[in-house]
Scaffold this active site. Structure first.
Site, PDB file in Angstrom:
ATOM      1  N   ASP A  87       2.217  -8.736  -9.988  1.00 25.21           N
ATOM      2  CA  ASP A  87       2.195  -9.046 -11.257  1.00 25.21           C
ATOM      3  C   ASP A  87       1.883  -7.575 -12.281  1.00 25.21           C
ATOM      4  O   ASP A  87       2.860  -7.402 -12.868  1.00 25.21           O
ATOM      5  CB  ASP A  87       1.836  -9.977 -11.709  1.00 25.21           C
ATOM      6  CG  ASP A  87       2.816 -11.720 -11.545  1.00 25.21           C
ATOM      7  OD1 ASP A  87       3.665 -11.458 -10.747  1.00 25.21           O
ATOM      8  OD2 ASP A  87       2.104 -12.249 -11.372  1.00 25.21           O
TER       9      ASP A  87
ATOM     10  N   LYS B 243       0.827  -1.203   0.374  1.00 26.78           N
ATOM     11  CA  LYS B 243      -0.029  -0.295   0.008  1.00 26.78           C
ATOM     12  C   LYS B 243       0.604   1.073  -0.013  1.00 26.78           C
ATOM     13  O   LYS B 243       0.314   2.280  -0.511  1.00 26.78           O
ATOM     14  CB  LYS B 243      -0.547  -0.071   0.987  1.00 26.78           C
ATOM     15  CG  LYS B 243      -2.181  -0.834   1.126  1.00 26.78           C
ATOM     16  CD  LYS B 243      -2.841  -0.765   2.359  1.00 26.78           C
ATOM     17  CE  LYS B 243      -2.688  -1.226   3.522  1.00 26.78           C
ATOM     18  NZ  LYS B 243      -3.298  -1.270   4.861  1.00 26.78           N
TER      19      LYS B 243
END
Length: 296
Positions: free
Chosen positions: A244, A214
């Site tokens: 990814d 985050k």
């Protein structure tokens, strides 16, 4: 349109959900089952393709049902699978059991470990044609090293997502234009566990972009100073594909310069966690642009 060559894995993820984990020798009824296309190579290829890149995937699948399904899925996402080899070894898979608020995973590399350096030699033209080369660590280390060598030979930037975590040889690190670990993977890559992550980043100045969930991502400039790209505030549903997505986006936006690419990659990764599934949650370029417009 950035031409991205991805050298990496292709898996089928088989997910079972149960109330609890079975004891040794016990059989349980599960609650749900689902199968999802996966593998870090395939995931990052899809992420880049959805964001507008022209993507070629160099990998290996089995001559089996999963291999056929995964090829069809990749083709449907616009990924060039002309260099995706088939082998008699079964397609790679991950079996994932979800229970008691946690997960247990067994990965069988299968065909992914059949992708060998000589195969990359046969596909050297793909390195000539690419603008950027992106790899991970779910294929043999020797194959990753050869990918870096061929990228260097043809003057192409080599981006390496060192996942799963693995100590990396100095020769591979030297050929890597950008290493994209999380904090744990950075320590493993440099084989220096327990060190301060900022000090570790400075061991490769100008060549590390580290993700921190985050908090976004950090880049170590050539002078050793750290650039922080803050994360984007979203309501998270599934964080599976965030890493990814970040890597695929970074490759897709590479020509815009690293700091701009990192900002776009962090935004794409944030958007990916708002939907369930790794590949299914990856955003399109239009969705990313809309998000950035709304948050401007």
């Amino acid at each position: 349109m950035t031409r991205v060559l991805v050298v990496g894995s292709v898996n089928m993820d088989l997910v079972v959900e149960a109330e609890r984990y079975p004891r040794l020798g016990e059989t349980l009824f599960g609650k749900r089952f689902a199968s999802y296309p996966g593998g870090k190579g395939a995931n990052q290829a899809v992420a880049a393709a959805r964001l507008g890149a022209q993507v070629t995937l160099l990998g290996c699948v089995g001559r089996d049902m999963f291999g056929s399904q995964l090829k069809e899925t990749l083709q449907g996402e616009g990924v060039d699978i002309g260099r995706l080899r088939e082998t008699d070894v079964a397609t790679g898979l991950a079996t994932i059991t979800l229970a008691e608020g946690d997960n247990a995973i067994v990965v069988v590399p299968g065909a992914n470990h059949e992708l060998l350096p000589q195969h990359l030699n046969q596909d050297e033209q793909a390195f000539r044609d690419a603008d950027v080369v992106l790899a991970q660590m779910e294929v043999p280390l020797a194959t990753v090293e050869r990918a870096a060598e061929l990228a260097q030979r043809h003057g192409k930037p080599f981006l390496l997502n060192p996942a799963p975590a693995h100590p990396l040889p100095p020769s591979l690190l030297e050929r890597t234009a950008l290493l994209t670990p999380n904090e744990h993977e950075l320590a493993q890559a440099l084989d220096e566990r327990g060190g301060d992550w900022q000090a570790l980043m400075r061991k490769l100045p100008g060549r590390v972009a580290m993700t921190r969930g985050k908090d976004g991502a950090y880049f170590c400039r050539a002078d050793g100073s750290l650039h922080h790209q803050p994360g984007f505030v979203v309501s998270a549903v599934d964080t599976t594909g965030a890493g990814d997505t970040f890597n695929g986006a970074l490759a897709a936006f590479w020509p815009q310069g690293l700091e701009a690419a990192m900002a776009l990659a962090c935004a794409a990764a944030a958007l990916s966690v708002t939907r369930a599934g790794a590949q299914s949650g990856m955003p399109t370029l239009a969705a990313l642009q809309q998000m950035l417009k709304e948050q401007a």
